[in-house]
Write an enzyme that holds these catalytic residues in place. Structure first.
Site: not given
Ligand code: CTP
Length: 400
Positions: A208-211, A276
């Site tokens: 995943g990512n930090y969005s 994102a």
């Protein structure tokens, strides 16, 4: 723009209440229909007879009419209005609005209203500056209410400072501006993607990512406040759906986001791609938990996800507007320009992790908007909600 608009004017107990007669007159001159709802304290400062004479309507103050006992329905009133303007708004009324203390007709009407709300505070400078008042004003802002900032000058207490209600003409101009710009988005169908996507590795792990989704949710809130019908396609985020006409579709993976967005885009006038989206996903998803002792060193095979923005760019008709985002860490302008062209976007919003206060997780952002016509607009650091307003205003400038 005020012709035929139905406006509830809430008047509360401040010396500035005498100016509400001028607000009523100004609104009526511009073709609006005005219904005054006054608090008990408000009646101490201006007489209902003056206001009913100016509006040609009985002034509402009580839950029941004293004359014949009929019920004044705050629900019907709330639904009737195209806008609610509370001018002057005392510290007490602002506190009650922020906390839902529905002990008079004006607050019950406010709580029932679906229309945009404008609040023009009026009070002494120290009351206005008090952290309690400031916190309540921030709460109202977070509900999407529009605060018409008071001016500085001599106050009823003869002290000089900030707290004087904005002048009637300026208050009327704020409403006119609102209806002029919001008309452009009224009933427009807007699709917004927000947040990250999670690409499953096994039942307990993902890439995943930090969005955080904050920027996309702020955009949804502002679009809805401007009268648009919003479909918010959200990746995994822990944010409540903002108030207003917003249909939320929760998805997890890029594939699910792709399917949901493609489905909604056909009917959309505008799509804003703020998510994102993960560019890659694991080539295979394990159905049981990957065990360390069976793996040793581990290699992950990743395959590319579909590019939602590029797919919409290929489908886009001349009547549809497509807005993308580019979060960059270096050479931002060049990358953003390239993405706008490759994905056939009309606008791209660049934010750079090189700028303090911009990007994921924070409540602020610093953007530059590039247009297909070669225009470049640089904005200072602002709250994500203010940034959303700037982006929507840019979209409106293209639609008009
Ligand atoms: N986007 C999308 N679908 C993807 C990847 C990106 O819709 N699979 C959208 C984003 O929502 C954003 C724009 O495309 O509006 C640019 O996203 P970004 O991740 O910056 O661009 P990429 O093309 O993925 O380029 P890179 O990650 O290499 O910078």
């Amino acid at each position: 723009m005020l012709q035929g608009k139905k406006i509830i004017l809430g008047i509360t107990g401040s010396i500035a209440a005498y100016k509400s007669a001028l607000i009523v007159r100004g609104l009526i001159k511009k073709g609006a229909e005005v219904q005054v709802v006054i608090t008990p304290a408000g009646k101490e400062f201006i007489t209902p007879i003056t206001l009913s004479a100016l509006t040609s309507k009985p002034v509402i103050s009580d839950f029941f009419s004293n004359r014949d006992g009929t019920w004044n329905s705050h629900v019907d009133l709330g639904l009737w209005a195209d806008a609610v303007l509370i001018a002057p708004a005392t510290a007490s009324t602002i506190g009650k609005m922020a906390n839902g203390i529905a002990d008079n007709m004006l607050i019950t009407t406010y709580l029932s209203a679906k229309a945009p709300v404008f609040v023009a505070p009026a009070m002494d400078l120290d009351m206005f500056a008090h952290p309690s008042t400031q916190r309540n004003i921030e709460i109202l802002r977070s509900y999407g209410n529009h605060i018409i900032e008071p001016g500085e000058g001599e106050l009823a207490s003869h002290l000089i400072g900030k707290g004087r209600m904005e002048e009637p003409e300026a208050i009327i101009a704020v409403l006119e501006d609102f209806f002029t710009t919001s008309a452009l988005l009224q009933k427009k169908k807007i699709v917004i993607t927000a947040g990250p996507t999670y690409e499953k590795l096994d039942p307990v792990r993902f890439i995943g990512n930090y969005s955080s989704g904050k920027m996309g949710f702020a955009l949804a809130k502002v679009c809805a406040a401007h009268g648009a019908d919003v479909t918010l396609i959200a990746g995994p985020v822990s944010l409540p759906t903002p108030a207003g006409s917003i249909r939320r579709i929760d998805v997890e993976s890029a594939d699910q986001m792709y399917d949901a967005t493609m489905e909604c885009f056909r009917q959309a006038d505008v799509a804003i791609l703020c998510a994102a989206v993960a560019d890659y996903r694991p080539a295979t998803q394990q159905t049981t938990k990957i065990k360390r002792e069976q793996q040793g060193a581990m290699q992950l095979d990743l395959v590319p996800n579909k590019d939602i923005a590029a797919a919409l760019g290929a489908l886009k008709t001349a009547d549809q507007l497509l807005v993308g985002f580019a979060l960059e860490t270096a050479d931002g302008l060049q990358h953003a320009q390239g993405k706008m062209e490759r994905k056939n976007l009309d606008l791209i919003v660049l934010n750079s992790l090189e700028d303090a206060g911009a990007g994921f997780q924070c409540d602020t952002n610093k953007i530059t908007i590039l247009s297909r016509q070669g225009e470049q607009t640089v904005y200072p650091l602002k709250s994500k909600e203010q940034v959303a307003v700037d982006i929507i205003e840019k979209i409106e400038s293209i639609l008009c």
